[in-house]
Motif scaffolding. Sequence first.
Motif, PDB file in Angstrom:
ATOM      1  N   PHE A   1       0.835  -1.203   0.000  1.00 45.06           N
ATOM      2  CA  PHE A   1       0.000   0.000   0.000  1.00 45.06           C
ATOM      3  C   PHE A   1       0.870   1.253   0.000  1.00 45.06           C
ATOM      4  CE2 PHE A   1      -1.953   3.430   2.447  1.00 45.06           C
ATOM      5  CZ  PHE A   1      -3.191   3.570   1.831  1.00 45.06           C
ATOM      6  N   TRP A   2       1.876   1.286   0.880  1.00 52.32           N
ATOM      7  CA  TRP A   2       2.751   2.458   0.979  1.00 52.32           C
ATOM      8  C   TRP A   2       3.593   2.609  -0.279  1.00 52.32           C
ATOM      9  CZ3 TRP A   2       1.457   5.608   4.726  1.00 52.32           C
ATOM     10  CH2 TRP A   2       0.838   5.092   5.874  1.00 52.32           C
ATOM     11  N   GLU A   3       3.989   1.482  -0.873  1.00 50.63           N
ATOM     12  CA  GLU A   3       4.725   1.538  -2.138  1.00 50.63           C
ATOM     13  C   GLU A   3       3.854   2.107  -3.252  1.00 50.63           C
ATOM     14  OE1 GLU A   3       5.774  -2.542  -2.472  1.00 50.63           O
ATOM     15  OE2 GLU A   3       7.425  -2.408  -1.032  1.00 50.63           O
ATOM     16  N   LYS A   4       2.568   1.771  -3.217  1.00 48.70           N
ATOM     17  CA  LYS A   4       1.644   2.278  -4.228  1.00 48.70           C
ATOM     18  C   LYS A   4       1.507   3.799  -4.124  1.00 48.70           C
ATOM     19  CE  LYS A   4      -1.465   1.582  -7.518  1.00 48.70           C
ATOM     20  NZ  LYS A   4      -1.097   1.023  -8.825  1.00 48.70           N
ATOM     21  N   LEU A   5       1.402   4.321  -2.916  1.00 48.38           N
ATOM     22  CA  LEU A   5       1.330   5.772  -2.737  1.00 48.38           C
ATOM     23  C   LEU A   5       2.604   6.443  -3.238  1.00 48.38           C
ATOM     24  CD1 LEU A   5      -0.307   6.170   0.805  1.00 48.38           C
ATOM     25  CD2 LEU A   5      -1.394   6.421  -1.424  1.00 48.38           C
ATOM     26  N   TYR A   6       3.743   5.848  -2.902  1.00 46.84           N
ATOM     27  CA  TYR A   6       5.020   6.381  -3.381  1.00 46.84           C
ATOM     28  C   TYR A   6       5.053   6.398  -4.909  1.00 46.84           C
ATOM     29  CZ  TYR A   6       9.914   6.038  -4.865  1.00 46.84           C
ATOM     30  OH  TYR A   6      11.110   6.201  -5.533  1.00 46.84           O
ATOM     31  N   SER A   7       4.599   5.302  -5.528  1.00 49.99           N
ATOM     32  CA  SER A   7       4.592   5.218  -6.986  1.00 49.99           C
ATOM     33  C   SER A   7       3.693   6.278  -7.604  1.00 49.99           C
ATOM     34  CB  SER A   7       4.128   3.821  -7.427  1.00 49.99           C
ATOM     35  OG  SER A   7       5.018   2.828  -6.981  1.00 49.99           O
ATOM     36  N   GLN A   8       2.576   6.567  -6.948  1.00 46.70           N
ATOM     37  CA  GLN A   8       1.674   7.597  -7.453  1.00 46.70           C
ATOM     38  C   GLN A   8       2.395   8.940  -7.560  1.00 46.70           C
ATOM     39  OE1 GLN A   8      -1.874   7.778  -5.061  1.00 46.70           O
ATOM     40  NE2 GLN A   8      -2.540   5.710  -5.606  1.00 46.70           N
ATOM     41  N   ILE A   9       3.204   9.254  -6.579  1.00 49.86           N
ATOM     42  CA  ILE A   9       3.927  10.537  -6.599  1.00 49.86           C
ATOM     43  C   ILE A   9       5.022  10.512  -7.666  1.00 49.86           C
ATOM     44  CG2 ILE A   9       5.422  12.076  -5.260  1.00 49.86           C
ATOM     45  CD1 ILE A   9       2.410  12.111  -4.534  1.00 49.86           C
TER      46      ILE A   9
ATOM     47  N   LEU B   1      10.847  22.169  -7.817  1.00 48.27           N
ATOM     48  CA  LEU B   1      10.491  22.454  -6.430  1.00 48.27           C
ATOM     49  C   LEU B   1      10.450  21.167  -5.611  1.00 48.27           C
ATOM     50  CD1 LEU B   1       9.522  24.338  -4.179  1.00 48.27           C
ATOM     51  CD2 LEU B   1       7.200  24.063  -5.061  1.00 48.27           C
ATOM     52  N   TYR B   2       9.823  20.127  -6.175  1.00 52.74           N
ATOM     53  CA  TYR B   2       9.739  18.850  -5.455  1.00 52.74           C
ATOM     54  C   TYR B   2      11.131  18.277  -5.237  1.00 52.74           C
ATOM     55  CZ  TYR B   2       9.141  13.839  -4.703  1.00 52.74           C
ATOM     56  OH  TYR B   2       9.223  12.563  -4.219  1.00 52.74           O
ATOM     57  N   ARG B   3      11.975  18.322  -6.268  1.00 55.98           N
ATOM     58  CA  ARG B   3      13.316  17.751  -6.155  1.00 55.98           C
ATOM     59  C   ARG B   3      14.127  18.448  -5.066  1.00 55.98           C
ATOM     60  NH1 ARG B   3      14.390  18.068 -10.976  1.00 55.98           N
ATOM     61  NH2 ARG B   3      15.511  20.052 -11.029  1.00 55.98           N
ATOM     62  N   VAL B   4      14.073  19.761  -5.026  1.00 55.92           N
ATOM     63  CA  VAL B   4      14.822  20.497  -3.998  1.00 55.92           C
ATOM     64  C   VAL B   4      14.244  20.217  -2.611  1.00 55.92           C
ATOM     65  CG1 VAL B   4      15.394  22.806  -3.146  1.00 55.92           C
ATOM     66  CG2 VAL B   4      15.527  22.316  -5.600  1.00 55.92           C
ATOM     67  N   ALA B   5      12.914  20.205  -2.505  1.00 56.80           N
ATOM     68  CA  ALA B   5      12.265  19.990  -1.213  1.00 56.80           C
ATOM     69  C   ALA B   5      12.524  18.586  -0.685  1.00 56.80           C
ATOM     70  CB  ALA B   5      10.761  20.237  -1.338  1.00 56.80           C
TER      71      ALA B   5
ATOM     72  N   LEU C   1       5.074   8.862 -10.459  1.00 49.14           N
ATOM     73  CA  LEU C   1       4.448   9.003 -11.771  1.00 49.14           C
ATOM     74  C   LEU C   1       3.828  10.389 -11.956  1.00 49.14           C
ATOM     75  CD1 LEU C   1       2.754   5.491 -12.006  1.00 49.14           C
ATOM     76  CD2 LEU C   1       4.876   6.244 -13.088  1.00 49.14           C
ATOM     77  N   PHE C   2       3.251  10.922 -10.892  1.00 54.38           N
ATOM     78  CA  PHE C   2       2.655  12.263 -10.966  1.00 54.38           C
ATOM     79  C   PHE C   2       3.725  13.305 -11.303  1.00 54.38           C
ATOM     80  CE2 PHE C   2       1.507  16.310  -8.979  1.00 54.38           C
ATOM     81  CZ  PHE C   2       0.241  16.529  -9.514  1.00 54.38           C
ATOM     82  N   MET C   3       4.893  13.187 -10.665  1.00 54.16           N
ATOM     83  CA  MET C   3       5.945  14.171 -10.889  1.00 54.16           C
ATOM     84  C   MET C   3       6.538  14.053 -12.291  1.00 54.16           C
ATOM     85  SD  MET C   3       5.725  15.942  -8.258  1.00 54.16           S
ATOM     86  CE  MET C   3       6.925  17.086  -8.900  1.00 54.16           C
ATOM     87  N   GLN C   4       6.445  12.870 -12.902  1.00 53.37           N
ATOM     88  CA  GLN C   4       6.939  12.727 -14.275  1.00 53.37           C
ATOM     89  C   GLN C   4       6.137  13.588 -15.243  1.00 53.37           C
ATOM     90  OE1 GLN C   4       6.883   8.549 -15.260  1.00 53.37           O
ATOM     91  NE2 GLN C   4       8.575   8.036 -13.876  1.00 53.37           N
ATOM     92  N   ASP C   5       4.863  13.796 -14.930  1.00 52.82           N
ATOM     93  CA  ASP C   5       3.988  14.586 -15.810  1.00 52.82           C
ATOM     94  C   ASP C   5       3.846  16.041 -15.373  1.00 52.82           C
ATOM     95  OD1 ASP C   5       3.502  12.414 -17.422  1.00 52.82           O
ATOM     96  OD2 ASP C   5       1.677  11.812 -16.371  1.00 52.82           O
ATOM     97  N   ALA C   6       4.441  16.373 -14.226  1.00 49.18           N
ATOM     98  CA  ALA C   6       4.304  17.739 -13.705  1.00 49.18           C
ATOM     99  C   ALA C   6       5.121  18.719 -14.557  1.00 49.18           C
ATOM    100  CB  ALA C   6       4.773  17.795 -12.258  1.00 49.18           C
ATOM    101  N   ILE C   7       4.744  19.988 -14.497  1.00 48.24           N
ATOM    102  CA  ILE C   7       5.486  21.008 -15.235  1.00 48.24           C
ATOM    103  C   ILE C   7       6.882  21.179 -14.624  1.00 48.24           C
ATOM    104  CG2 ILE C   7       3.394  22.211 -15.954  1.00 48.24           C
ATOM    105  CD1 ILE C   7       3.894  24.239 -13.733  1.00 48.24           C
TER     106      ILE C   7
END
Length: 609
Positions: free
Chosen positions: A287-295, A309-313, A297-303
């Motif tokens: 379950f926790w791996e699935k949440l991690y994967s969601q982020i 910002l995510y990478r630095v944070a 994949l989400f960041m791959q499509d982010a502007i």
Amino acid sequence: MTDMDEPISFLGCNTPQKVFRQRARQWADHPALRRKERGVWYSVTWGEYYARARAVGLALAELGVTRGEVIAVLAENRPEWVYVDLGAQCMGMIGNGIYPTSATEQCEFILRDSGCRIVFVENEEQLDKVLAARERCPALERIVVMDWKGLRGFSDPAVLGFKELLAHGMELAQTRAAEFEAAIDASAPGDIAFLVYTSGTTGTPKGAMISNRNLVFQISVADQYLPVGFGDKILSFLPLCHIAERMSTVFNQLFSGYIVHFPENAGTVFNDLREVTPGLVFAPPRFWEKLYSQIVLFMQDAIGPAQSLYRVAIEAGFRRAELRLAGGSVALSASERVLDAVGLANVRKLLGLQHLKGGITGAAPVPPELLKWYLALGIELCEGFGMTETTGFCTCTPPSKIKLGSAGVAAPGIELRLGVDGEILVRGPIVFSGYWGQPEKTAEAVDGEGWLHTGDVGEIDGDGYLSIKDRLKDIIITSGGKNITPSNIEMLIKFSPYISDAVVIGDARRFISCLVMIDQDSVVKFAQDRQLPFTDFASLTRAAEVIKLIAGEIARANEKLARVEQVKEFRILSQLLTAEDEELTPTMKLKRKVMTRKYAELIESMYEG
């Protein structure tokens, strides 16, 4: 008086039924449960919870079920599940849950083996299973259906609706409520509260008997690992017939008074997580791996700016995580507070974890990188170890004292030691009362000194932290004589957004190989982003680019393994497995022995030549 005879109580009560009654009186007007129906959340107060459990208990007694007899529930998580469970236990009856994914034959075995008198089923689908099995279940007298949808015109003298049973119980309570109170007063620590049937991966299922004493002890030590309080929220989504969810939803709630939320169905869990924003989440690593994967994949499509910002944070978060794990200061600087508020806070919100006070995981090894990522995100994900026979948690990571690779320490009153071949032995009030009707199996599990032989191999460090290595029976010995723990290899492989599970092969083999189950959502997105042609799941697994993708993920895992442990060959399963398939347990773990038997030809193909 021996240690096993020492009295245990919580709020001055020595049984969970008495604790339930006291909490229902104490919190009568406060919400206890919430159920989502057609997009709307409906609340049930503690007073209503108690009244409905009492109605079920009295109705069961009216139908002839007596103290010590078994009733069962075959349903997804819903309020009716817990009304039945606690109502029966308050009357001195023994509860039992059956996985809703069980086949007719599995349902039949449990109903027959337990001598079940009455079974509660969720709907027409579950009713059909029981109707097909009831002729071979001599003790079974009644079937109660919770959702009558699709059964208009159906008539059977042994089948009745839950609404009618509940209404009749409410009528009985007007004149016979004292019987329910007397039954609770008569409850004793040694009484069996409920059965939990093991998954039966290595033989026929066994009914583990969980006593009132086991439950009161677990409630009394819940503050060791539950960082939540009255009015906090949790989501009940793992199967309630599993010991961990049964404890979380029904009994640990009696400790803190958090509000249990039941999703509309299994497919809405991640959306409901974002809507409920729980204070506590217990879930297996997958379950926790699935949440991690969601982020990921989400960041791959982010502007671009969002990705930066995510990478630095997150990099700043990893630095804080490393300091925290080393015992150093973790105070945020002004710039880090801005990064957290603008970057990581939005990630927590996207996952529905912005109000999380504690996350707990167990049932399988957890990749250290996953724990670090959550810690970098500002979430302390604690590991625990336990099993049905220990009434759930046996050890858990103390708050703010994470040790990577460790499943934490035992609560006061629980003893741990290592036996032959490093097997973990447990003794204390959490050890179950034995297997239903199988004294010889009980004697195999619990020795004459009260030590439970868990079948798991581990290590205990100087601070009492327990590390789980593997199941004793799963240790691989290669043809070269090397001992290898497959779970560690599998853990590293599964720390990939594209792999949902893996089974390592290698016993008596010249090298290590692996069967891989891909994550459908992630790999489909990978294929669509690259315009890879595929027609169904099987064709997706055969695509050259997908095979290359998985090879890269396994190569990444191999970098962290000794040469003898590295995976030399792999095959991707072409079938999308679900909990209904024999390869998976109801909690979605691949069964090693079933996999090696069913996919013997595929395995041999990796060793040809």
